[in-house]
Enzyme design. Structure first.
Site, mmCIF file in Angstrom:
data_model
loop_
_atom_site.group_PDB
_atom_site.id
_atom_site.type_symbol
_atom_site.label_atom_id
_atom_site.label_comp_id
_atom_site.label_asym_id
_atom_site.label_seq_id
_atom_site.Cartn_x
_atom_site.Cartn_y
_atom_site.Cartn_z
ATOM 1 N N GLY A 219 0.838 -1.201 0.000
ATOM 2 C CA GLY A 219 0.000 0.000 0.000
ATOM 3 C C GLY A 219 0.866 1.242 0.000
ATOM 4 N N SER A 220 0.294 2.328 0.491
ATOM 5 C CA SER A 220 0.989 3.618 0.400
ATOM 6 C C SER A 220 2.038 3.777 1.509
ATOM 7 C CB SER A 220 -0.040 4.740 0.500
ATOM 8 O OG SER A 220 -0.657 4.672 1.765
ATOM 9 N N THR A 223 0.543 4.832 5.044
ATOM 10 C CA THR A 223 -0.068 3.709 5.764
ATOM 11 C C THR A 223 1.000 2.712 6.187
ATOM 12 O OG1 THR A 223 -2.013 3.994 4.355
ATOM 13 C CG2 THR A 223 -1.963 2.026 5.703
ATOM 14 N N GLY A 224 2.005 2.494 5.337
ATOM 15 C CA GLY A 224 3.103 1.579 5.693
ATOM 16 C C GLY A 224 3.785 2.002 6.983
ATOM 17 N N GLU A 241 5.645 -3.433 1.083
ATOM 18 C CA GLU A 241 5.787 -3.062 -0.336
ATOM 19 C C GLU A 241 5.013 -1.771 -0.513
ATOM 20 O OE1 GLU A 241 7.712 -4.383 -2.362
ATOM 21 O OE2 GLU A 241 8.026 -6.445 -1.746
ATOM 22 N N CYS A 275 2.375 0.202 -8.727
ATOM 23 C CA CYS A 275 3.366 0.767 -7.804
ATOM 24 C C CYS A 275 4.643 1.110 -8.551
ATOM 25 C CB CYS A 275 3.643 -0.210 -6.676
ATOM 26 S SG CYS A 275 4.087 -1.842 -7.250
HETATM 27 P P1 NAD Z 1 -3.433 2.397 1.198
HETATM 28 O O1 NAD Z 1 -2.174 2.504 1.960
HETATM 29 O O2 NAD Z 1 -4.416 3.491 1.304
HETATM 30 O O3 NAD Z 1 -4.236 1.074 1.605
HETATM 31 C C1 NAD Z 1 -3.628 -0.199 1.528
HETATM 32 C C2 NAD Z 1 -4.328 -1.124 2.496
HETATM 33 O O4 NAD Z 1 -4.061 -0.683 3.832
HETATM 34 C C3 NAD Z 1 -5.850 -1.189 2.378
HETATM 35 O O5 NAD Z 1 -6.246 -2.528 2.536
HETATM 36 C C4 NAD Z 1 -6.317 -0.333 3.541
HETATM 37 O O6 NAD Z 1 -7.593 -0.683 3.998
HETATM 38 C C5 NAD Z 1 -5.278 -0.659 4.581
HETATM 39 N N1 NAD Z 1 -5.138 0.324 5.648
HETATM 40 C C6 NAD Z 1 -5.523 1.619 5.682
HETATM 41 N N2 NAD Z 1 -5.179 2.194 6.863
HETATM 42 C C7 NAD Z 1 -4.561 1.241 7.596
HETATM 43 C C8 NAD Z 1 -3.950 1.221 8.879
HETATM 44 N N3 NAD Z 1 -3.899 2.299 9.654
HETATM 45 N N4 NAD Z 1 -3.371 0.068 9.288
HETATM 46 C C9 NAD Z 1 -3.362 -1.041 8.515
HETATM 47 N N5 NAD Z 1 -3.944 -1.075 7.287
HETATM 48 C C10 NAD Z 1 -4.530 0.053 6.828
HETATM 49 O O7 NAD Z 1 -2.971 2.148 -0.310
HETATM 50 P P2 NAD Z 1 -3.891 2.009 -1.604
HETATM 51 O O8 NAD Z 1 -4.385 3.380 -1.957
HETATM 52 O O9 NAD Z 1 -4.852 0.896 -1.433
HETATM 53 O O10 NAD Z 1 -2.828 1.516 -2.696
HETATM 54 C C11 NAD Z 1 -2.072 2.386 -3.471
HETATM 55 C C12 NAD Z 1 -0.662 2.493 -2.940
HETATM 56 O O11 NAD Z 1 -0.092 1.200 -2.854
HETATM 57 C C13 NAD Z 1 0.238 3.277 -3.847
HETATM 58 O O12 NAD Z 1 1.079 4.114 -3.091
HETATM 59 C C14 NAD Z 1 1.081 2.215 -4.523
HETATM 60 O O13 NAD Z 1 2.314 2.656 -5.018
HETATM 61 C C15 NAD Z 1 1.199 1.200 -3.454
HETATM 62 N N6 NAD Z 1 1.482 -0.120 -4.007
HETATM 63 C C16 NAD Z 1 2.729 -0.664 -3.808
HETATM 64 C C17 NAD Z 1 3.048 -1.883 -4.369
HETATM 65 C C18 NAD Z 1 4.409 -2.490 -4.157
HETATM 66 O O14 NAD Z 1 4.575 -3.671 -4.437
HETATM 67 N N7 NAD Z 1 5.386 -1.770 -3.686
HETATM 68 C C19 NAD Z 1 2.100 -2.555 -5.139
HETATM 69 C C20 NAD Z 1 0.842 -1.981 -5.325
HETATM 70 C C21 NAD Z 1 0.553 -0.763 -4.741
#
Ligand code: NAD
Length: 472
Positions: A219-220, A223-224, A241, A275
């Site tokens: 994810g982002s 959030t990571g 990731e 990503c």
């Molecule tokens: P996001 O971080 O908003 O959400 C990702 C997940 O985290 C969702 O399931 C969400 O419900 C969950 N989440 C939200 N808040 C949380 C918390 N406080 N604790 C734990 N989990 C929580 O990301 P997104 O908008 O779904 O995805 C897009 C992002 O993901 C982009 O930045 C993209 O670059 C990245 N991404 C990275 C890869 C990689 O392999 N590096 C692959 C795909 C996407």
């Protein structure tokens, strides 16, 4: 409308609350996503912990066979899953079929990987053997861009190495994952793979849950960081990731006609919601105008529309939040002197559509360059000195992928080696495979997925050290 439930201990579980999942092409409701309570998460953790007792002990052959069965089960339901994925994520049906084909292929290949014991020393003094043991219950948190493929990337290596898992999909695209896990449960013992869904809170509950030993999160970056801090109390193993803002650096010996299509593919695949998409392109002054022309030509003629319609190659952005973010970055670029070469205008609704948009004459520091767009936007930055371009490419906090474009592969590789990123491509951008470790450096993540290195992240090392001289 189909009925979706959580999948806990092999059973489909109803919830009291739910919310509507929106089709980004029509803005209509596709189905209701169940919202798990804290108690239901506890149930899933308990089921996974119970299943771990036996799953961690089954033979390697049985686990390999299980991965094969997962691949087969996905293949048997490919059309149903692809349709659901298109309806909730927006990607064209052909793209959804590609994702599901990839998920099956990844599951099969990962099943065949292994981490054999390593004999470190075996002589008359000692026998020292390193083994890899599963960590326990793995929590998987996935994003909305490739929900099924990323879900498989997370859970199959966990299952292959003897862990049990709980997957939590993004609230934007939960239905296809709930259904996929239901299908997979037909071929796995109860509790080995569970699925909980709900709002973002559920992710936070998982990352702080003492019964989960590892989190794999995609994810982002913001959030990571929350995942990392919330996991600290129970010292969970983490694979993160995270986001990227990949630079492409074009060298002055590149042939614009030859590289334009590859750049467009790298930038706009999955509507730019990748990503490791090419998100900013550095082009030398000497070929700037020619390459801009070639890129516009390569971006033309793409059929945009509802992903369920025949022949559509580009769907909507996956959700309103992302759509508004991309439009905001585009407006900022226009207001600050960016020259729109193609696209640039969102059609009237319904749906979150924006055609492939290339913006020239932008500079480092502008939001469209410095922020991850995650949509069909490609900013082009002119440079005169290659060292400056490399330093710009490396100038952000991210380091997921990067690429160099050149007629001279050796020169291209030498420049690629200077990029601060997990994968540096030459004359391509975004190519991944199940046997090639993939992950980010700097704020783009911690750890890798894929290959033996990716598998190892789901294990801890145990050394058995036998003192032979004492026994003699
Ligand atoms: P996001 O971080 O908003 O959400 C990702 C997940 O985290 C969702 O399931 C969400 O419900 C969950 N989440 C939200 N808040 C949380 C918390 N406080 N604790 C734990 N989990 C929580 O990301 P997104 O908008 O779904 O995805 C897009 C992002 O993901 C982009 O930045 C993209 O670059 C990245 N991404 C990275 C890869 C990689 O392999 N590096 C692959 C795909 C996407």
């Amino acid at each position: 409308m189909a009925d979706y439930g959580l999948i806990i201990n092999g059973e489909k579980i109803a919830t009291t609350d739910s919310f509507g999942v929106i089709n980004p092409a029509t803005e209509e409701i596709v189905g209701q996503c169940p919202i798990a309570t804290k108690e239901q998460l506890d149930d899933a953790v308990n089921a996974a912990a119970e299943a771990f007792k036996s799953w961690s002990k089954v033979s390697d052959e049985e686990r390999v066979a299980a991965c094969g069965k997962i691949a087969e089960a996905i293949g048997n339901h490919a059309e149903e899953l692809a349709t659901l994925l298109t309806l909730e994520q927006g990607k064209p049906l052909s793209g959804a079929q590609f994702e599901i084909g990839g998920a099956g292929a990844w599951a099969g290949f990962t099943g065949g990987l292994s981490l054999p014991d390593k004999v470190i020393q075996d002589d008359d003094k000692a026998r020292i053997v390193q083994t890899r043991k599963p960590v326990g219950v793995v929590g998987s948190i996935t994003p909305w861009n490739f929900p099924l493929m990323i879900g498989i990337w997370h859970v199959v290596p966990a299952i292959r190495t003897g862990n049990t898992a709980i997957i939590k999909p993004s609230p934007y695209t939960p239905l296809s994952t709930l259904r996929m896990v239901e299908i997979i449960n037909e071929v796995l013992p109860p509790g080995v793979l569970n699925c909980v869904a709900g709002t973002d809170d559920l992710g936070q509950w998982m990352t702080s849950h003492p019964g989960i030993q590892k989190i794999i999160f995609t994810g982002s970056i913001p959030t990571g960081k929350k995942v990392m801090s919330s996991s600290a109390d129970s010292l969970k193993r983490l694979t993160l990731e995270l986001g990227g803002n990949d630079a492409g650096v074009v060298l002055d010996d590149a042939d614009p006609a030859k590289i334009a299509r590859g750049i467009i593919h790298g930038a706009f695949m999955n509507n730019g919601q990748v990503c490791a998409a090419l998100k900013r392109l550095y082009v030398p002054e000497s070929i700037y105008d020619e390459l801009c022309g070639q890129l516009v030509e390569a971006a033309q003629g793409v059929k945009m529309g509802n992903g369920m319609d025949e022949g559509v190659q580009q769907g909507p952005l996956a959700n309103k939040m992302q759509y508004e973010k991309v439009l905001d970055l585009l407006a900022d670029a226009k207001a600050n002197g960016g020259r729109v070469l193609c696209g640039g205008e969102a059609p009237d609704g319904p749906g979150y559509f924006l055609p492939y948009t290339i913006v020239a004459d932008v500079t480092d520091g502008m939001r469209i360059v410095n922020e991850e767009q995650f949509g069909p936007l490609l900013p082009i930055i002119k440079y005169t000195d290659l060292d400056d371009a490399i330093s710009s490419a490396n100038g952000l906090e991210v380091g997921l992928g990067g690429s160099v474009w050149s007629s001279d592969a050796e020169r291209g590789s030498a420049v690629a080696a200077q990029l601060e990123c997990g994968t540096a491509w030459v004359n391509q951008h975004g190519g991944i495979a199940p046997n090639i470790p993939f992950g980010g450096v700097k704020c783009s993540g911690i750890g890798v997925e894929f290959g033996e290195e990716g598998l190892a992240e789901y294990t801890t090392i145990q050394i058995v050290n036998v003192n032979k001289s004492a026994a003699a």
